[in-house]
Scaffold this motif. Sequence first.
Motif, PDB file in Angstrom:
ATOM      1  N   ALA A   1       0.830  -1.203   0.000  1.00 30.49           N
ATOM      2  CA  ALA A   1       0.000   0.000   0.000  1.00 30.49           C
ATOM      3  C   ALA A   1       0.870   1.262   0.000  1.00 30.49           C
ATOM      4  CB  ALA A   1      -0.928   0.000   1.218  1.00 30.49           C
ATOM      5  N   GLY A   2       1.956   1.244   0.754  1.00 30.12           N
ATOM      6  CA  GLY A   2       2.873   2.386   0.760  1.00 30.12           C
ATOM      7  C   GLY A   2       3.478   2.635  -0.611  1.00 30.12           C
ATOM      8  N   CYS A   3       3.909   1.583  -1.261  1.00 27.13           N
ATOM      9  CA  CYS A   3       4.459   1.719  -2.611  1.00 27.13           C
ATOM     10  C   CYS A   3       3.386   2.176  -3.600  1.00 27.13           C
ATOM     11  CB  CYS A   3       5.074   0.396  -3.073  1.00 27.13           C
ATOM     12  SG  CYS A   3       6.636   0.013  -2.278  1.00 27.13           S
ATOM     13  N   ALA A   4       2.164   1.721  -3.422  1.00 26.66           N
ATOM     14  CA  ALA A   4       1.075   2.147  -4.308  1.00 26.66           C
ATOM     15  C   ALA A   4       0.789   3.641  -4.145  1.00 26.66           C
ATOM     16  CB  ALA A   4      -0.176   1.326  -4.030  1.00 26.66           C
ATOM     17  N   VAL A   5       0.875   4.137  -2.919  1.00 26.02           N
ATOM     18  CA  VAL A   5       0.675   5.574  -2.685  1.00 26.02           C
ATOM     19  C   VAL A   5       1.780   6.381  -3.357  1.00 26.02           C
ATOM     20  CG1 VAL A   5       0.687   7.362  -0.897  1.00 26.02           C
ATOM     21  CG2 VAL A   5      -0.676   5.300  -0.589  1.00 26.02           C
ATOM     22  N   VAL A   6       3.014   5.923  -3.212  1.00 23.50           N
ATOM     23  CA  VAL A   6       4.135   6.617  -3.865  1.00 23.50           C
ATOM     24  C   VAL A   6       3.973   6.569  -5.382  1.00 23.50           C
ATOM     25  CG1 VAL A   6       6.638   6.552  -4.250  1.00 23.50           C
ATOM     26  CG2 VAL A   6       5.716   6.259  -1.951  1.00 23.50           C
ATOM     27  N   ALA A   7       3.519   5.447  -5.918  1.00 23.63           N
ATOM     28  CA  ALA A   7       3.294   5.336  -7.361  1.00 23.63           C
ATOM     29  C   ALA A   7       2.193   6.297  -7.817  1.00 23.63           C
ATOM     30  CB  ALA A   7       2.927   3.900  -7.732  1.00 23.63           C
ATOM     31  N   ALA A   8       1.147   6.456  -7.007  1.00 23.99           N
ATOM     32  CA  ALA A   8       0.071   7.389  -7.366  1.00 23.99           C
ATOM     33  C   ALA A   8       0.561   8.836  -7.361  1.00 23.99           C
ATOM     34  CB  ALA A   8      -1.106   7.225  -6.398  1.00 23.99           C
ATOM     35  N   VAL A   9       1.387   9.186  -6.383  1.00 22.35           N
ATOM     36  CA  VAL A   9       1.953  10.544  -6.337  1.00 22.35           C
ATOM     37  C   VAL A   9       2.865  10.774  -7.539  1.00 22.35           C
ATOM     38  CG1 VAL A   9       3.511  12.056  -5.052  1.00 22.35           C
ATOM     39  CG2 VAL A   9       1.728  10.789  -3.853  1.00 22.35           C
TER      40      VAL A   9
END
Length: 100
Positions: free
Chosen positions: A45-53
């Motif tokens: 989930a943390g990596c997905a948030v960074v990918a979205a940003v």
Amino acid sequence: MRTGSEPTEARSPLRTRRALALWGLVWAAAGAVLFAMADRPGWAAGCAVVAAVAATDLAIVCRHIRQGPHYQPGKDVPPYEPDRGRNVGGGRNVGRGHDR
């Protein structure tokens, strides 16, 4: 018209920012997939948030590059005229008979 306060060879950092955003998007998306496969939902989930940003930043940078010289000036685009105090007083025309 040059004011003398800016470098004559200055360039916009948009292309570098685009490359860094793309690099971050690729690594964060890969991390999200790999952490999800390794059964680590928090890290995924943390990596997905960074990918979205990174994807949002990439979209904004690409839009600014497509908008042309306003956001990506070249050598032939002169800088904006100096303000010379026209916007004093919060946008009102101070001292020109328009005060109330």
